[in-house]
Write a protein that holds these residues in place. Structure first.
Motif, short mmCIF file in Angstrom:
data_model
loop_
_atom_site.label_atom_id
_atom_site.label_comp_id
_atom_site.label_asym_id
_atom_site.label_seq_id
_atom_site.Cartn_x
_atom_site.Cartn_y
_atom_site.Cartn_z
N GLY A 383 0.80 -1.22 0.00
CA GLY A 383 0.00 0.00 0.00
C GLY A 383 0.83 1.26 0.00
O GLY A 383 0.35 2.34 -0.38
N THR A 384 2.10 1.16 0.41
CA THR A 384 2.97 2.33 0.43
C THR A 384 3.12 2.95 -0.95
O THR A 384 3.27 4.18 -1.09
N PHE A 385 3.06 2.09 -1.99
CA PHE A 385 3.27 2.59 -3.35
C PHE A 385 1.96 2.84 -4.10
O PHE A 385 1.97 3.13 -5.29
N LEU A 386 0.82 2.71 -3.40
CA LEU A 386 -0.45 2.96 -4.06
C LEU A 386 -0.68 4.45 -4.24
O LEU A 386 -0.24 5.26 -3.42
N PRO A 387 -1.39 4.85 -5.29
CA PRO A 387 -1.66 6.29 -5.52
C PRO A 387 -2.60 6.84 -4.45
O PRO A 387 -3.33 6.10 -3.80
N SER A 388 -2.57 8.14 -4.31
CA SER A 388 -3.38 8.81 -3.27
C SER A 388 -4.62 9.48 -3.83
O SER A 388 -5.28 10.24 -3.11
N ASP A 389 -4.94 9.23 -5.10
CA ASP A 389 -6.15 9.79 -5.70
C ASP A 389 -7.31 8.86 -5.36
O ASP A 389 -7.59 7.89 -6.06
N TYR A 390 -7.99 9.16 -4.27
CA TYR A 390 -9.03 8.26 -3.77
C TYR A 390 -10.35 8.41 -4.54
O TYR A 390 -11.27 7.62 -4.36
N SER A 391 -10.46 9.42 -5.37
CA SER A 391 -11.68 9.59 -6.17
C SER A 391 -11.62 8.80 -7.47
O SER A 391 -12.65 8.62 -8.13
N ALA A 392 -10.43 8.32 -7.84
CA ALA A 392 -10.25 7.61 -9.11
C ALA A 392 -10.62 6.14 -8.98
O ALA A 392 -10.74 5.59 -7.87
N LYS A 393 -10.78 5.50 -10.13
CA LYS A 393 -11.00 4.05 -10.19
C LYS A 393 -9.75 3.40 -10.80
O LYS A 393 -9.05 4.02 -11.60
N TYR A 394 -9.51 2.14 -10.44
CA TYR A 394 -8.28 1.47 -10.84
C TYR A 394 -8.58 0.06 -11.35
O TYR A 394 -9.62 -0.53 -11.04
N VAL A 395 -7.63 -0.47 -12.13
CA VAL A 395 -7.68 -1.86 -12.58
C VAL A 395 -6.27 -2.43 -12.53
O VAL A 395 -5.27 -1.70 -12.53
N LEU A 396 -6.20 -3.75 -12.52
CA LEU A 396 -4.94 -4.47 -12.64
C LEU A 396 -4.86 -5.09 -14.03
O LEU A 396 -5.85 -5.61 -14.54
N CYS A 397 -3.70 -5.04 -14.64
CA CYS A 397 -3.47 -5.65 -15.96
C CYS A 397 -2.23 -6.52 -15.89
O CYS A 397 -1.19 -6.10 -15.37
N TYR A 398 -2.35 -7.74 -16.41
CA TYR A 398 -1.21 -8.65 -16.50
C TYR A 398 -0.59 -8.49 -17.89
O TYR A 398 -1.23 -8.72 -18.90
N TYR A 399 0.69 -8.10 -17.90
CA TYR A 399 1.39 -7.91 -19.17
C TYR A 399 2.45 -9.00 -19.33
O TYR A 399 3.31 -9.20 -18.46
N SER A 400 2.37 -9.71 -20.46
CA SER A 400 3.33 -10.77 -20.77
C SER A 400 4.45 -10.20 -21.63
O SER A 400 4.21 -9.74 -22.75
N LYS A 401 5.67 -10.24 -21.11
CA LYS A 401 6.82 -9.74 -21.86
C LYS A 401 7.12 -10.63 -23.05
O LYS A 401 7.38 -10.16 -24.16
N VAL A 402 7.05 -11.95 -22.85
CA VAL A 402 7.41 -12.88 -23.91
C VAL A 402 6.37 -12.88 -25.02
O VAL A 402 6.69 -13.08 -26.20
N MET A 403 5.08 -12.63 -24.69
CA MET A 403 4.02 -12.60 -25.69
C MET A 403 3.71 -11.18 -26.15
O MET A 403 2.95 -10.98 -27.10
N ASP A 404 4.27 -10.18 -25.44
CA ASP A 404 4.10 -8.77 -25.79
C ASP A 404 2.62 -8.42 -25.92
O ASP A 404 2.19 -7.83 -26.92
N ARG A 405 1.87 -8.72 -24.87
CA ARG A 405 0.43 -8.44 -24.90
C ARG A 405 -0.14 -8.50 -23.50
O ARG A 405 0.50 -9.01 -22.57
#
Length: 419
Positions: A383-405
């Motif tokens: 949580g130390t590195f989480l953004p402090s914009d509490y009004s915003a919405k967020y998502v997680l994305c998994y990025y594959s380096k080997v598949m470049d997608r």
């Protein structure tokens, strides 16, 4: 699929109100993909250097509007002042793969990139797509040269894929931009007189591009919707009147959108291809460049078998600042992973996967490739590195380096302050 093309005459982007009318994305039945072709984006030496590090002003202005509607810039390509932007709905990113770009210089005999083509090809939902943005040779007398440039572009561009090594191998091909075809043997006065809805049929009979297609000189099997709008070039800057300068350029339909379905072979799953153009129009009321933007949208048939994404996230609830937050996800069997794969946290409205993450963690490399079940993995975000914009919405994305997608996108959630 929605798209527009616009020669912007080296001008800076207009005010948001003008762009909003052009970037026409409705919340209901919004397109799955949005393609933008720009010509004559200012490309002075210092601007070319800046755009290699940051987005150019036009890309930024358009992305600010499009990405705030839930899209992500999946790919782009630039050749001096020629730009193509390919946006996809954020939640559909895991189904876009094998994205590649290429470019062709046609200026000064293929040496200079003031004229040419840039392209983006991709696969999604069992179909292959290729979008080609062009700025072709100018002036009425270079009709034959434009035809030759078509063949130069389709012959020179290639992609590292066995089943679609060149442009014309794709299921669906879209060719858009400033094609620069003019009217044959018509003066400026005559064209202006005929530039009204009831007289456009006369202009269509004199249009060089339509004559090229009818005569099978180039653009074999390409189609175009009915030209029911007045010529898109040339206008006084910032006005809706045709060129009144001493040069008195002859108006023309220089800005076009063509498409082609690959009739030679069926799609990968054996079903027939089907494409319907819903709209083809010019935004003649946009007073900015000496060209008017041209807009179109299409309904395209894709595979009915929609697979699960290769990476599926467990539902994410609100995260708290300064906590430790587990991120649980599962990976489909046979998926290529590496120690360079990562999971990024993004603020909804972000432009690109590679540049605009808030923070990230390295993903788990799966070594047992023979497992026939989805492999569950667990990583932790501090949580130390989480953004402090509490009004915003967020998502997680998994990025594959080997598949470049992108292999997976989580649900939307919020970051809150500690209770």
């Amino acid at each position: 699929i929605a798209m527009f093309t616009w020669n912007v005459a080296t001008l800076d982007p207009p005010e948001n109100d003008i762009l909003k009318d052009l970037v026409w994305i409705h919340t209901k039945d919004s397109p799955d993909m949005y393609i933008v072709s720009l010509q004559e984006v200012s490309s002075k030496p210092h601007e070319v250097l800046q755009s290699s590090i940051w987005e150019d002003p036009w890309t930024t202005a358009i992305s600010n509007l499009v990405c705030n509607r839930g899209y992500v810039l999946a790919s782009s390509c630039k050749l001096q002042g020629l730009v193509i932007l390919c946006y996809a709905k954020m939640m559909q990113l895991p189904f876009f793969h094998d994205i590649h770009t290429d470019f062709t210089r046609t200026g000064l005999g293929g040496i200079w990139g003031n004229k040419g083509a840039v392209s983006v090809r991709l696969d999604c939902y069992g179909r292959s797509f290729c979008f080609v943005a062009v700025h072709m040779a100018p002036f009425p007398h270079q009709w034959e040269q434009r035809d030759k440039e078509y063949y130069q572009i389709v012959a020179s561009q290639s992609y590292p894929l066995e089943y679609t090594p060149h442009i014309l191998y794709h299921d669906y091909i879209f060719w858009l931009g400033d094609l620069n075809y003019r009217f044959e043997d018509l003066t400026a006065e005559v064209v202006k007189f005929l530039s009204s809805p009831k007289k456009l049929h006369v202009l269509r009979e004199k249009d060089q591009l339509l004559l090229t297609i009818r005569g099978k000189r180039a653009f074999d099997q390409f189609q175009e919707g009915a030209l029911s709008f007045v010529p898109t070039y040339k206008y006084d800057l910032g006005q809706n009147t045709f060129d009144s300068s001493p040069k008195q350029r002859v108006p023309a339909w220089t800005d076009r959108i063509l498409w082609r379905e690959n009739k030679v072979q069926q799609s990968q799953d054996g079903t027939l291809l089907k494409l319907e153009q819903l709209t083809y129009t010019s935004h003649s009321d946009v007073p900015w460049s000496d060209h008017k933007p041209v807009w179109s949208d299409f309904l395209v048939k894709v595979s009915s078998d929609v697979p699960l994404p290769l990476v599926a996230f467990d539902p994410v609830e609100s995260w708290q600042k300064n906590g430790i937050h587990p991120c649980v996800y599962s990976v489909a069997p046979g998926t290529k992973t590496s120690s360079w794969d990562w999971i990024g946290l993004y603020k909804v409205g972000f432009h690109t996967i590679q540049r605009h993450y808030c923070t990230y963690v390295w993903a788990v490399e799966i070594r047992d490739k023979e497992d026939q079940k989805r492999t569950r993995c667990n990583v932790k975000f501090s949580g130390t590195f989480l953004p402090s914009d509490y009004s915003a919405k967020y998502v997680l994305c998994y990025y594959s380096k080997v598949m470049d997608r992108v292999l997976g996108v989580s649900n939307v959630f919020r970051v809150s302050t500690n209770k």
